[in-house]
Design a protein around this motif. Structure first.
Motif, PDB file in Angstrom:
ATOM      1  N   GLU A 465     -12.661  11.199   9.808  1.00  0.00           N
ATOM      2  CA  GLU A 465     -11.787  10.046  10.026  1.00  0.00           C
ATOM      3  C   GLU A 465     -12.561   8.866  10.603  1.00  0.00           C
ATOM      4  O   GLU A 465     -12.422   7.725  10.153  1.00  0.00           O
ATOM      5  N   GLU A 468     -14.985   7.341   8.102  1.00  0.00           N
ATOM      6  CA  GLU A 468     -14.270   6.498   7.149  1.00  0.00           C
ATOM      7  C   GLU A 468     -13.973   5.121   7.745  1.00  0.00           C
ATOM      8  O   GLU A 468     -14.119   4.091   7.082  1.00  0.00           O
ATOM      9  N   LYS A 469     -13.553   5.109   9.033  1.00  0.00           N
ATOM     10  CA  LYS A 469     -13.250   3.821   9.676  1.00  0.00           C
ATOM     11  C   LYS A 469     -14.513   2.992   9.871  1.00  0.00           C
ATOM     12  O   LYS A 469     -14.481   1.761   9.845  1.00  0.00           O
ATOM     13  N   SER A 487     -23.073   6.548   4.179  1.00  0.00           N
ATOM     14  CA  SER A 487     -21.751   6.880   4.724  1.00  0.00           C
ATOM     15  C   SER A 487     -21.013   7.844   3.805  1.00  0.00           C
ATOM     16  O   SER A 487     -20.372   8.799   4.265  1.00  0.00           O
ATOM     17  N   LEU A 491     -19.733  11.686   4.706  1.00  0.00           N
ATOM     18  CA  LEU A 491     -18.343  12.078   4.460  1.00  0.00           C
ATOM     19  C   LEU A 491     -18.291  13.314   3.573  1.00  0.00           C
ATOM     20  O   LEU A 491     -17.438  14.192   3.753  1.00  0.00           O
ATOM     21  N   TYR A 507     -16.808  11.994  -2.971  1.00  0.00           N
ATOM     22  CA  TYR A 507     -17.654  11.137  -2.130  1.00  0.00           C
ATOM     23  C   TYR A 507     -19.105  11.156  -2.589  1.00  0.00           C
ATOM     24  O   TYR A 507     -19.785  10.120  -2.585  1.00  0.00           O
TER      25      TYR A 507
END
Length: 952
Positions: A465, A468-469, A487, A491, A507
């Motif tokens: 989470e 992702e942010k 990134s 993920l 991903y």
């Protein structure tokens, strides 16, 4: 500032009537020097030289004391002129200072201070003089001003000297008798200045004493109260800034100074005559109270902080300084009254006068104290501030950093709140544009580190989470493609940890579009493994090798991943591909021998992989031969352990396959084992020599056993068998020699391997039809210490059987076995009887009637063995067999009329029968037949049949 020069009627009269003739030349010289200073110092002597000349003139002038009043007045006038000249020089220097260096400006200021110091010394030399009002105050004023100048130049010794001279000049004056406002102010300012100088040289006691003494010079002016209170405040702040271990004492000292300042402010209100004076004192009082509240907060005297804040807020409108809510909130937090602290914090949202840095500090303090319990409040305050005013990106970074690094428990809750905050559109908008690039990078770093922390704690859901942010703070441009790809890869790892393989695959596909590299290819390989899709995993290994940034390290990683997923086929494929890179000579992630060992270990997990295991062990041995054992296995004890591992593994598989009757593979394993054990031999013979012999002997045994297993004679490699046995024989000979020397080395070979070596050699020589070598090898074995009667019996039985019997070897072996059996202290007569029967059978069958005496001698030998034995000690059945077969051998000679030959066989048969229990009836029949034959010897015997005796 310039001062008015002295000009009185008395001065003019004195110049005409009362000048001292001796001092006039000196005064003229001083005036000439001052005139140079007045005109242009840059065209004449330098200021430092001018100061030196003036001091020399003053020294000469002091020799003419006491001076006449006119001379004193002249000195006063010259002093004022010199002072004013210095003022002009100072004004000119301030204009030039903007074009000169700081060091030159400081040097000029010091020269001017020294020149002014001369001016004050001139007044001091002149002393009191009629015609000048209050000369002591004027002289003291000069020294005070110069002392302040030296103080500003940080020449504290000179400053202290000047201020002390000024104090000495005024020490005899009663302050209560002074009515002039300027003189009163000088008395106060002089004490404050001395206090400041004492404080700078760390004489804090003297400094505070001088301030306390200055209280006696207050004459009802609010400005004086304000000045003195301000100095107490300055000293209090200075004490707070001292960094030492005794913080508690510092706080107490500062608080005492602040209390004195506050007391002076309170007293000053009664002297204020204008509204502005009252406002100035009020502002100072509020400032002092704020500092007092801060000190009480540092001392953890939270109740006192609240009291100070209440006092500050009491007047109508109250003090609206932005620090008050922070002080109050921290005090309430210290008292454990969180609702009140929350109220103060929320109050900042509506207070638009609070600077950003203040409310950020307050949010940090509140969250640090309350922790996860105040998470929602912190979140609400921050979002409220976003709605109320413009919040900078830097402030947002500070708040998020505080929430993330709050410490204690509840890190997952903090991460959830952070994820909510940073995903708010208003927060994201703060970081838009190039001007926020630095803060955007800082925010991304904070979120990345937070997510990485949770990833290391295996909290993959929270980590995913936050990762992702964090991507909200990575711009969608070409420069940041690599960072976005990174990134996506992390993920992918998070969702791999959550076993959400389809999402992980999405991903990694995105990452591969942005940055196709080995990392992405390897993660796809991991996904295939976890999906148990071994075919795709095998294909992905080849795809990994085509990446531009591929290194062999990834094949090793792939093998480890495959082993962890129990995909042994994939692990073997990875390591096999890795082996192909060692021939290049480049640096590799691990030693080649380790890869081979790992491959063999993996293959042993499943049955049926013996051919593959054999292949890799052979390849390892070949590589060791190619590059050298030291290069392949290493050196020292490490190398020995590696070689022993491969040798022992090969030996174990050879023995295991031999037991399961897979003799072909068994022979191959044992042969390789012999080669590997050979690498360990250090010297002619050591502990590994025995293993070499055993491996070689068992190799040949397995080769022969494979032929016997199929029930047909195969064309085995006889030459190879001879070569292997020849090697084994040489090592056996070396071991025997070493044993004779008895040097303590335990390298003995078990006896069963000696007989096995003999039997194998016998068999191989039989394939070559070399009966002589067969006989020699058995003869050599018979003479060895390892030989036993049972071994010889086995050899004898083997030699008389099979498609290629050798009766000579068989007879020799059995005869040697019989000799050793009989010569033993406790002969095994069962075995003796068996050997006797075999010897008689072989001799009768092989030689037939050509060696009748040889057979007869064997029966006589058997008779001699049985003689003297207890009943039943020699096997009865074997005794009966000997007696009856010997008796029956007389039948043919009797028919042929060879009575002499018949007589010896019947005689030996009767002799043996007489020694065997249970043959009494047979013996009686024999004796009757002999008697009847003797009666008939003289008569015709042809046609008569001799009775045949049989035994079971």
């Amino acid at each position: 500032m310039r001062i008015a020069e002295i000009s009185t009627p008395e001065l003019r009269r004195s110049q005409a009537d009362d000048q001292s003739p001796n001092s006039c030349p000196v005064l003229s010289q001083i005036e000439s020097l001052i005139m140079q200073c007045e005109e242009d110092a840059s065209s004449g002597l330098k200021l430092s030289q001018l100061t030196t000349c003036l001091r020399q003139s003053l020294a000469r002038l002091s020799q003419f004391t006491p001076l006449a009043n006119s001379a004193k007045l002249q000195i006063w006038k010259l002093s004022y002129r010199l002072w004013n000249a210095c003022v002009d020089l100072s004004n000119a220097s301030s204009i030039r200072s903007s074009f000169s260096s700081p060091s030159s400006s400081i040097a000029a200021a010091e020269d001017q201070a020294m020149l002014r110091h001369v001016s004050a010394d001139m007044l001091s030399l002149a002393g009191e003089v009629s015609g000048v009002a209050s000369p002591e105050f004027k002289t003291a004023f000069f020294y005070y001003k110069i002392g302040v100048m030296w103080h500003n130049l940080q020449k504290f010794d000179q400053a202290s000297s000047c201020l002390e001279k000024a104090t000495d000049l005024l020490s005899k004056i009663d302050p209560r008798m002074v009515t002039d406002t300027g003189q009163r102010k000088l008395l106060l300012d002089l004490n404050i200045a001395r206090s400041q100088t004492a404080w700078e040289v760390s004489d804090h006691i003297l400094a505070v004493t001088l301030l306390n003494r200055a209280k006696s010079f207050m004459f009802g002016s609010s400005h004086q109260y304000k000045a003195l209170a301000s100095q107490y405040l300055v000293f209090g702040k200075s004490v707070l800034s001292i960094n030492n271990e005794n913080k508690s004492q510092n706080f107490k000292e500062a608080l005492k100074l602040l209390n004195d300042a506050l007391d002076l402010c309170e007293k000053g209100f009664s002297t204020a005559r204008t509204r502005q004076e009252t406002l100035d004192l009020t502002a100072l009082k509020l400032k002092i109270l704020r500092f007092m509240a801060a000190v009480h907060l540092q001392m953890e005297e939270y109740e006192s902080v609240i009291k100070c804040v209440k006092v500050l807020r009491e007047p109508e409108g109250g003090d609206q300084h932005p620090c008050l809510p922070v002080l109050a909130m921290k005090a309430w937090l210290g008292l454990g009254k969180y609702p009140e602290a929350e109220k103060e914090l929320k109050g900042m949202v509506v207070n638009k006068g609070i600077p950003e840095g203040v409310w950020v500090s307050a949010v940090e303090a509140y969250f640090q104290a309350v922790g996860t319990a105040g998470m929602e409040t912190t979140k609400g305050v921050f979002l409220g501030l976003l709605s109320r005013c413009h919040v900078s990106a830097g402030a947002a970074v500070r708040v998020i950093h505080r929430v993330v690094t709050g410490g204690g428990e509840g890190s997952r809750i903090r991460a959830k709140v952070v994820a909510d905050l940073v995903s708010d559109k208003r927060v994201v908008a703060l970081f838009a544009g190039d001007e926020a690039a630095k803060d955007r990078g800082a925010m991304h770093a904070i979120l990345w580190n937070c997510a990485a922390h949770h990833f290391q704690s295996k909290d993959y859901e929270t980590s995913a989470e936050v990762f992702e942010k964090s991507m909200l703070y990575v711009p969608h441009d070409m420069e940041n493609r690599v960072l976005r790809a990174k990134s996506f890869r992390v993920l992918c790892l998070c969702y791999l940890g959550l076993s959400q393989l389809d999402r992980a695959n999405e991903y990694i596909d995105e990452a591969e579009k942005m940055e196709p590299n080995i990392a992405s290819a390897f993660l796809k390989f991991k996904i295939h493994l976890q999906k148990e899709d071994q075919d795709r995993a095998l294909s992905q290994i080849q795809a990994m090798k085509t990446c531009l940034d591929f290194t062999p390290d990834f094949l090793l990683l792939a093998a480890h991943e495959a082993i962890a997923c129990h995909a042994f086929l994939v692990a073997v494929a990875s390591l096999s591909n890795l082996l192909g890179f060692y021939a290049s000579g480049k640096s590799m992630p691990t030693a080649e021998v380790v890869v081979f060992r790992t491959l063999v270990t993996i293959l042993t997990n499943d049955a049926g992989n013996e051919p593959e295991i054999l292949k890799y062990i052979k390849d390892a041995h070949s590589r060791a031969s190619e590059v050298g054992p030291d290069c392949f296995f290493g050196k020292g004890e490490v190398a020995k352990r590696e070689v022993k591992w491969f040798a022992a593994t090969s030996w174990n598989f050879g023995i295991k396959l031999g037991k399961t009757k897979d003799y072909v593979l068994s022979a191959e394993f044992l042969r390789v084992a012999s080669e590997l054990y050979g690498l360990l031999v250090d010297g002619p013979v050591d502990e590994n020599s025995a293993m070499i012999v055993k491996s070689l002997i068992l190799t040949v045994s397995a080769m022969l056993a494979s032929e016997n297993q199929k029930g047909e004679i195969l064309d085995i490699d006889v030459k190879l068998g001879v070569e292997l046995l020849d090697r084994a024989g040489k090592v056996l000979k070396s071991i025997s020699s070493r044993m004779q020397l008895d040097d303590g080395q335990n390298v003995n070979v078990e006896p069963e391997f000696h007989i096995l070596y003999t039997l194998n050699s016998y068999e191989i020589y039989g394939r070559m039809n070399d009966k002589k070598s067969q006989y020699l090898i058995v003869e050599k074995f018979a003479s060895s210490k390892a030989c036993t009667p049972a071994n010889l019996l086995q050899v004898g039985l083997t030699a008389c059987q099979g498609p290629r019997p050798n009766h000579e070897v068989s007879f020799f072996a059995l005869n040697q076995s019989l000799s050793e059996l009989i010569s033993s202290p406790s002969p095994d007569y069962t075995t003796v009887a068996l050997v006797m029967r075999k010897l008689i059978t072989i001799t009768s069958t092989h030689k037939g009637d050509t060696d009748d005496d040889g057979v007869y001698n064997l029966y006589k030998q058997a008779y001699r063995i049985i003689v003297g034995l207890k009943g039943g000690e020699f096997p009865v059945e074997e005794g009966k067999w000997l007696a009856t077969t010997a008796w029956n051998r007389a039948a043919i000679p009797i028919r042929l009329g060879h009575f002499d030959s018949a007589n010896k066989w019947m005689k030996v048969g009767l002799e043996i029968a007489g020694l065997v229990p249970g043959m009494e009836i047979y013996k009686a029949c024999m004796e009757d037949f002999v008697n009847g034959l003797e009666k008939k010897v003289g008569v015709r015997m042809c046609g008569e049949n001799q009775p045949q005796m049989t035994v079971a």
